[in-house]
Design a protein around this motif. Structure first.
Motif, mmCIF file in Angstrom:
data_model
loop_
_atom_site.group_PDB
_atom_site.id
_atom_site.type_symbol
_atom_site.label_atom_id
_atom_site.label_comp_id
_atom_site.label_asym_id
_atom_site.label_seq_id
_atom_site.Cartn_x
_atom_site.Cartn_y
_atom_site.Cartn_z
ATOM 1 N N LYS A 14 3.862 1.394 -11.672
ATOM 2 C CA LYS A 14 2.506 0.859 -11.648
ATOM 3 C C LYS A 14 1.787 1.226 -10.360
ATOM 4 C CE LYS A 14 3.647 -3.104 -14.557
ATOM 5 N NZ LYS A 14 3.745 -4.566 -14.621
ATOM 6 N N VAL A 15 2.492 1.105 -9.231
ATOM 7 C CA VAL A 15 1.893 1.441 -7.932
ATOM 8 C C VAL A 15 1.564 2.928 -7.881
ATOM 9 C CG1 VAL A 15 2.360 1.611 -5.454
ATOM 10 C CG2 VAL A 15 2.921 -0.487 -6.692
ATOM 11 N N ALA A 18 -1.432 3.648 -10.051
ATOM 12 C CA ALA A 18 -2.652 3.155 -9.408
ATOM 13 C C ALA A 18 -3.088 4.087 -8.290
ATOM 14 C CB ALA A 18 -2.434 1.742 -8.874
ATOM 15 N N HIS A 19 -2.126 4.589 -7.533
ATOM 16 C CA HIS A 19 -2.491 5.476 -6.422
ATOM 17 C C HIS A 19 -2.946 6.853 -6.888
ATOM 18 C CE1 HIS A 19 -2.042 3.255 -2.714
ATOM 19 N NE2 HIS A 19 -1.133 2.534 -3.361
ATOM 20 N N TRP A 45 -3.809 -2.503 -12.970
ATOM 21 C CA TRP A 45 -2.884 -2.044 -11.925
ATOM 22 C C TRP A 45 -3.638 -1.572 -10.689
ATOM 23 C CZ3 TRP A 45 0.634 1.615 -15.303
ATOM 24 C CH2 TRP A 45 1.326 0.838 -16.245
ATOM 25 N N ASP A 48 -5.015 -4.605 -8.843
ATOM 26 C CA ASP A 48 -3.916 -5.294 -8.152
ATOM 27 C C ASP A 48 -3.498 -4.533 -6.894
ATOM 28 O OD1 ASP A 48 -3.899 -7.254 -10.097
ATOM 29 O OD2 ASP A 48 -2.120 -6.479 -11.138
ATOM 30 N N GLU A 49 -3.406 -3.224 -6.996
ATOM 31 C CA GLU A 49 -2.978 -2.422 -5.847
ATOM 32 C C GLU A 49 -4.042 -2.420 -4.758
ATOM 33 O OE1 GLU A 49 -0.484 -0.077 -3.472
ATOM 34 O OE2 GLU A 49 -0.151 -1.482 -5.105
ATOM 35 N N ARG A 50 -5.296 -2.362 -5.132
ATOM 36 C CA ARG A 50 -6.369 -2.427 -4.118
ATOM 37 C C ARG A 50 -6.344 -3.768 -3.389
ATOM 38 N NH1 ARG A 50 -10.794 0.824 -7.642
ATOM 39 N NH2 ARG A 50 -10.371 2.865 -6.747
ATOM 40 N N ARG A 52 -3.673 -5.637 -2.976
ATOM 41 C CA ARG A 52 -2.473 -5.633 -2.138
ATOM 42 C C ARG A 52 -2.714 -4.842 -0.854
ATOM 43 N NH1 ARG A 52 1.572 -2.871 -0.592
ATOM 44 N NH2 ARG A 52 0.980 -0.984 -1.696
ATOM 45 N N ARG A 69 5.518 6.881 0.177
ATOM 46 C CA ARG A 69 5.888 6.350 -1.132
ATOM 47 C C ARG A 69 6.831 7.304 -1.855
ATOM 48 N NH1 ARG A 69 0.631 5.212 -1.341
ATOM 49 N NH2 ARG A 69 0.187 6.819 -2.876
#
Length: 107
Positions: A14-15, A18-19, A45, A48-50, A52, A69
């Motif tokens: 998911k991360v 999102a990236h 996603w 949520d990542e933004r 975080r 990453r």
């Protein structure tokens, strides 16, 4: 009609997905199409990542870069592979120890 099996995704996936949107500036629809996932799900996603990343920045932490990453993902895979190797070696050593005990016990 049979029920569709629901797909599940790891947090790392998911991360990373999102990236692909955040880091490249590509649209959610474009990345979702590329990955074969629902754009609405990818949108969640990304949001949520933004959040975080913003929360980490608010407390002074730097989020991982794309290369960090990728390195983390490679290291996790390497550790998982090594864990499998260790488990195999434990079983093999137990087997050979049992074989050795059977030989010495039969004399």
């Amino acid at each position: 009609m049979p029920a569709r099996k629901r797909r599940s995704f790891t947090a790392e996936y998911k991360v990373e997905a999102a990236h692909r949107v955040i880091d490249t500036g590509r649209t959610i629809a474009e990345v979702a199409r590329e990955l074969g996932i629902d754009p609405g799900m990818l949108s969640v996603w990304v949001k949520d990542e933004r959040r975080r990343v913003e929360a980490a920045a608010a407390i002074g932490d730097e989020p991982l870069s794309a290369s960090e990453r990728a390195e983390l993902q490679a290291l996790r895979k390497r550790v998982a592979d090594q864990d499998k190797d260790i488990a195999f070696l434990k079983k093999a050593s137990a087997y050979f120890a049992a074989m050795q005990n059977n030989r010495t016990g039969s004399n």
